[in-house]
Write an enzyme that holds these catalytic residues in place. Structure first.
Site, PDB file in Angstrom:
ATOM      1  N   ASP A 265       0.850  -1.183   0.000  1.00  0.00           N
ATOM      2  CA  ASP A 265       0.000   0.000   0.000  1.00  0.00           C
ATOM      3  C   ASP A 265       0.890   1.239   0.000  1.00  0.00           C
ATOM      4  O   ASP A 265       2.103   1.156   0.168  1.00  0.00           O
ATOM      5  CB  ASP A 265      -0.972  -0.012   1.178  1.00  0.00           C
ATOM      6  CG  ASP A 265      -0.270   0.000   2.524  1.00  0.00           C
ATOM      7  OD1 ASP A 265       0.934   0.311   2.570  1.00  0.00           O
ATOM      8  OD2 ASP A 265      -0.921  -0.296   3.534  1.00  0.00           O
TER       9      ASP A 265
ATOM     10  N   ASP B  90      -8.039  -7.608   0.812  1.00  0.00           N
ATOM     11  CA  ASP B  90      -7.090  -7.778   1.916  1.00  0.00           C
ATOM     12  C   ASP B  90      -7.769  -7.327   3.192  1.00  0.00           C
ATOM     13  O   ASP B  90      -8.667  -6.482   3.169  1.00  0.00           O
ATOM     14  CB  ASP B  90      -5.822  -6.951   1.695  1.00  0.00           C
ATOM     15  CG  ASP B  90      -6.023  -5.500   2.114  1.00  0.00           C
ATOM     16  OD1 ASP B  90      -5.625  -5.142   3.249  1.00  0.00           O
ATOM     17  OD2 ASP B  90      -6.614  -4.719   1.340  1.00  0.00           O
TER      18      ASP B  90
END
Length: 381
Positions: free
Chosen positions: A92, A267
């Protein structure tokens, strides 16, 4: 040119069966990515993650940048060598972590200045810095730097946040390309729970051009029906030939509903975090092992489950005992079970989509929980 290839193999309703191909391996979709915030999925070895069926994991740019830092990870040739994981990794951008530090941050056009949660030091992070960090991490999927729109947010607040994220998306694209990084770069659709803003965000991202499109700013407190409405709004607008990633979601029900609305990737920390708190996922619901009714229960977490904890015969009574004694084996076994459950859920959905039986799968999923199957758009309740 990106190293990622995506093949959409078949659809069943809006549910999609596909495959992501990287130099480091393939990922069958829809897929769930275990979260390794600091370079490890808590309580489990990398080889165990692979044995559970996971083909890709997630690393956290923000936390790895702060500790141990890029020099240490660079000494290992990147995050794969550091974490001893040879499969694909998605990192990320740090945007969500900045969002979670609302009381410690200052957002400007250039980026975000915040206090490190480790030592209080002032740190600056912007699109260029995020792309540079992820280049050192050598991840296979890089996420653009964005601002996660809070919930609730007025349309004006959500609009300004979305427009800032679009400008940052352009800078992320330019920085990523300028570094010569051939990892896949995903855009992130923002706009809160406002359909028009979501459309504008997606249009802007497609004009820039990305290898995949994530749906951000959900699972931040909004009701489930609003989240699903945003997925339904975006499904026909997202490019069919690109993978779709719903960030930070979630419960087993959320995965099923996301797949039903065209999502390819998920996720969440839920399976690992909940395991550490004695909550174990099963096909019939959640076993909360601290409940007194399990004190002398000789069943495994889920009879017939193929995970190491269940197939080895560890009973609920034993797991409850370990949990009450704060023995580290309890969260280890719970994590093995929960991730096995999540990965098998994804495998079962992939098989159902391929067979054209996803509608029946979804009904059976809810029936096993004693729940009514929620209607999809166009269905009667």
């Amino acid at each position: 040119m990106s190293r990622l290839q995506f093949q959409l193999q078949t659809t069943d309703g809006h549910a999609r069966r596909g495959r992501l191909t990287f130099p480091r391996g393939t990922v069958e979709t829809p897929a769930f990515m275990p979260v390794g915030t600091y370079g490890s999925v808590k309580g489990i070895l990398p080889e165990q993650i692979r044995a559970l069926g996971a083909e890709i994991i997630l690393g956290n740019t923000f936390h790895l940048y702060l500790r141990p830092g890029l020099d240490v990870i660079g000494d290992h040739g990147g995050l794969h060598g550091f974490a001893r994981w040879d499969g694909p990794i998605l990192t990320d951008s740090g945007g969500f972590q900045v969002f979670s530090l609302a009381h410690r941050r200052k957002i400007t056009e250039q980026g975000v200045t915040f206090s490190s949660p480790n030592d209080g030091a002032r740190v600056f992070l912007g699109p260029e810095e995020s792309m540079q960090i992820q280049k050192v991490l050598d991840s296979d999927i890089v996420m653009i730097f964005d601002e996660c729109t809070p919930y609730p947010a007025t349309e004006d607040v959500a609009r300004r946040s979305m427009e800032l994220s679009l400008r940052w998306a352009q800078r992320s694209r330019q920085a990523h390309d300028g570094l010569g990084n051939d990892a896949a770069l995903f855009g992130i659709v923002q706009g809160g729970v406002h359909p028009d803003l979501r459309s504008r965000s997606l249009d802007g991202l497609q004009a820039i051009g990305f290898d995949g499109y994530a749906i951000g700013g959900l699972a931040v407190g909004e009701p489930e029906h609003e989240r699903n409405a945003m997925l339904e709004h975006l499904h026909p607008r997202l490019p069919a030939e690109r993978p779709r990633y719903l960030m930070g979601v979630g419960r087993p029900e959320d995965l099923v509903e996301g797949v039903a609305r065209g999502v390819d990737m998920f996720d969440c920390v839920m399976p690992t975090r909940n395991a550490r708190n004695g909550h174990y996922f099963t096909s019939f619901g959640t076993v909360r092992i601290r409940n007194a009714k399990y004190e002398r229960d000789l069943d495994t977490i889920e009879p017939g489950c193929g995970c190491h904890a269940c197939s080895s015969g560890y009973t609920r009574a034993y797991l409850r005992h370990l949990d009450r004694c704060n023995e580290m084996l309890a969260p280890m076994l719970g994590t093995l079970h929960n991730l096995w459950y999540y990965e098998k859920l994804m495998a079962d959905m992939r098989a159902a989509i391929a067979a054209g039986t996803f509608v029946e799968f979804r009904r059976s999923f809810y029936a096993a929980r004693g729940a009514t199957t929620p209607p999809l758009p166009g269905e009667s309740s």
